[in-house]
Design a protein around this motif. Structure first.
Motif, PDB file in Angstrom:
ATOM      1  N   LEU A  21      35.384  28.589  30.657  1.00 34.61           N
ATOM      2  CA  LEU A  21      35.721  29.695  31.540  1.00 34.61           C
ATOM      3  C   LEU A  21      36.094  29.199  32.925  1.00 34.61           C
ATOM      4  O   LEU A  21      37.076  29.653  33.525  1.00 34.61           O
ATOM      5  N   MET A  22      35.327  28.221  33.394  1.00 33.02           N
ATOM      6  CA  MET A  22      35.615  27.743  34.742  1.00 33.02           C
ATOM      7  C   MET A  22      36.931  26.984  34.790  1.00 33.02           C
ATOM      8  O   MET A  22      37.695  27.120  35.752  1.00 33.02           O
ATOM      9  N   SER A  23      37.192  26.195  33.782  1.00 32.35           N
ATOM     10  CA  SER A  23      38.466  25.472  33.820  1.00 32.35           C
ATOM     11  C   SER A  23      39.627  26.443  33.642  1.00 32.35           C
ATOM     12  O   SER A  23      40.702  26.249  34.222  1.00 32.35           O
ATOM     13  N   THR A  24      39.413  27.499  32.884  1.00 37.11           N
ATOM     14  CA  THR A  24      40.465  28.505  32.763  1.00 37.11           C
ATOM     15  C   THR A  24      40.745  29.147  34.112  1.00 37.11           C
ATOM     16  O   THR A  24      41.904  29.336  34.499  1.00 37.11           O
ATOM     17  N   ALA A  25      39.682  29.451  34.832  1.00 33.89           N
ATOM     18  CA  ALA A  25      39.864  30.047  36.151  1.00 33.89           C
ATOM     19  C   ALA A  25      40.663  29.111  37.052  1.00 33.89           C
ATOM     20  O   ALA A  25      41.555  29.544  37.784  1.00 33.89           O
ATOM     21  N   ARG A  26      40.346  27.824  36.964  1.00 34.55           N
ATOM     22  CA  ARG A  26      41.088  26.868  37.773  1.00 34.55           C
ATOM     23  C   ARG A  26      42.561  26.886  37.414  1.00 34.55           C
ATOM     24  O   ARG A  26      43.429  26.853  38.280  1.00 34.55           O
ATOM     25  N   LEU A  27      42.832  26.950  36.111  1.00 31.52           N
ATOM     26  CA  LEU A  27      44.226  26.963  35.676  1.00 31.52           C
ATOM     27  C   LEU A  27      44.935  28.226  36.142  1.00 31.52           C
ATOM     28  O   LEU A  27      46.112  28.191  36.477  1.00 31.52           O
TER      29      LEU A  27
ATOM     30  N   LEU B  21      38.106  37.219  35.527  1.00 35.21           N
ATOM     31  CA  LEU B  21      37.773  35.890  35.033  1.00 35.21           C
ATOM     32  C   LEU B  21      37.424  34.948  36.182  1.00 35.21           C
ATOM     33  O   LEU B  21      36.448  34.191  36.119  1.00 35.21           O
ATOM     34  N   MET B  22      38.209  35.042  37.241  1.00 32.48           N
ATOM     35  CA  MET B  22      37.950  34.129  38.346  1.00 32.48           C
ATOM     36  C   MET B  22      36.641  34.458  39.050  1.00 32.48           C
ATOM     37  O   MET B  22      35.892  33.555  39.443  1.00 32.48           O
ATOM     38  N   ALA B  25      33.869  33.135  37.003  1.00 29.16           N
ATOM     39  CA  ALA B  25      33.709  31.691  37.167  1.00 29.16           C
ATOM     40  C   ALA B  25      32.933  31.383  38.447  1.00 29.16           C
ATOM     41  O   ALA B  25      32.048  30.524  38.468  1.00 29.16           O
ATOM     42  N   ILE B  28      29.355  32.016  37.850  1.00 24.46           N
ATOM     43  CA  ILE B  28      28.730  30.974  37.040  1.00 24.46           C
ATOM     44  C   ILE B  28      28.321  29.808  37.920  1.00 24.46           C
ATOM     45  O   ILE B  28      27.181  29.327  37.872  1.00 24.46           O
ATOM     46  N   LEU B 141      39.941  32.335  25.464  1.00 27.04           N
ATOM     47  CA  LEU B 141      40.052  31.463  26.628  1.00 27.04           C
ATOM     48  C   LEU B 141      40.916  30.245  26.329  1.00 27.04           C
ATOM     49  O   LEU B 141      41.788  29.882  27.124  1.00 27.04           O
ATOM     50  N   GLN B 145      44.396  29.206  27.958  1.00 29.38           N
ATOM     51  CA  GLN B 145      44.658  27.913  28.583  1.00 29.38           C
ATOM     52  C   GLN B 145      45.971  27.334  28.107  1.00 29.38           C
ATOM     53  O   GLN B 145      46.714  26.735  28.887  1.00 29.38           O
ATOM     54  N   LEU B 148      48.596  29.106  29.945  1.00 30.19           N
ATOM     55  CA  LEU B 148      48.596  28.698  31.345  1.00 30.19           C
ATOM     56  C   LEU B 148      49.256  27.340  31.501  1.00 30.19           C
ATOM     57  O   LEU B 148      50.045  27.125  32.433  1.00 30.19           O
ATOM     58  N   ILE B 152      52.427  26.545  33.785  1.00 26.17           N
ATOM     59  CA  ILE B 152      52.414  25.609  34.909  1.00 26.17           C
ATOM     60  C   ILE B 152      53.537  24.597  34.779  1.00 26.17           C
ATOM     61  O   ILE B 152      54.188  24.243  35.763  1.00 26.17           O
TER      62      ILE B 152
END
Lengths: 154, 154
Positions: A21-27, B21-22, B25, B28, B141, B145, B148, B152
């Motif tokens: 989830l956190m890496s998705t948010a970063r992306l 989502l962000m 995160a 978390i 998720l 990704q 995403l 990118i």
DNA sequence: GCATGATTGTATGACGTCGTACAGTATGTG
DNA sequence: CACATACTGTACGACGTCATACAATCATGC
């Protein structure tokens, strides 16, 4: 499919869904920043601009709450946008402490560009993900947030 | 339920699931940081320590990839943990460029504390969320990704 | 009217992360 | 062997965010 760039499937056994989830948010931030780069904006600035363009003159504290960042940080963001004549600070007639942040004409046209970028990108992100899946995702996330909140207040 | 602290339900219309989502995160990270505070560690440091304790001596680049942060940042994290004698840098016999980061005895005992904190917190986060829902979340998720990543690289 | 407490925006210092550039080292090619 | 290319870790500057403290202003009680 099996060759993401790993780092989520063989992630440390503790932190599994959470790290994904956190890496998705970063992306997400990365993707939006990349698409917003031609407008010379990052996601925070664009969010602010879009919000004010949508909902009209707004207090900085209100903006901070809405965009999920601190009041102090919000001040510097407004400073930057103000310097570029995208937003203006108007005094509030009823409360001399606050500034009402409003969007200028230039800001308004830029906001429509932002909306277009946003629409395009979010359409791409929906590829292969059904409506029910998105709704389920949203539900689980808000449920997770409830659990997180009570975990933090403990 | 309807009174989260809002800021996700009436979020700016553009950015809906994405902003949820962000903010999730962020929560978390916040929750883990709070629980790790008694150990005087933040999530990044704890992740590093747990990873090395689990998988043994590891290269900094490898750590950076695994934990999703840059090599430069990883260097400073290792510096901090090394100063507290939680990890050690050993030269690699086969490659004189790299350091093999290994955990000390103190670090190992701390790592077991981390594992306990992690287990407890993650159990709390599962409240009211079924196994299939978690799996669905994970699937969406990773799919997100993929989208995403291609967004990118465009 | 006036004290007390709450709230708004700002200034300041700190932290974590990033990007870039760099020297040292390894690997592959002629 | 020499050379070019790729990779590792570090130094440095920059950015975004945060926490705290503060002055100005509002709101509420008496």
């Amino acid at each position: 499919m099996s060759s993401l760039t790993n780092n989520e499937l063989d992630a440390p056994p503790w932190l599994r869904v959470e790290s994904t989830l956190m890496s998705t948010a970063r992306l997400i931030r990365e993707a939006f920043d990349a698409r917003l780069k031609p407008l010379d904006l990052n996601l925070t600035q664009a969010s602010l601009l879009a919000y004010v363009a949508e909902f009209g003159a707004t207090t900085q504290t209100q903006l901070a709450d809405q965009l999920g960042t601190g009041r102090a940080a919000m001040g510097t963001v407004v400073d930057g946008l103000e310097k570029r004549d995208l937003v203006e600070r108007h005094p509030d007639p009823d409360d001399r402490r606050v500034w009402r942040i409003d969007v200028t004409d230039a800001g308004r046209t830029l906001a429509s560009d932002i909306a277009r970028v946003d629409e395009v990108l979010r359409a791409e992100l929906r590829h292969g993900i059904g409506r029910e899946e998105r709704q389920a995702l949203s539900w689980v996330l808000t449920r997770l947030q409830v659990n997180l909140q009570s975990a933090i207040n403990t």
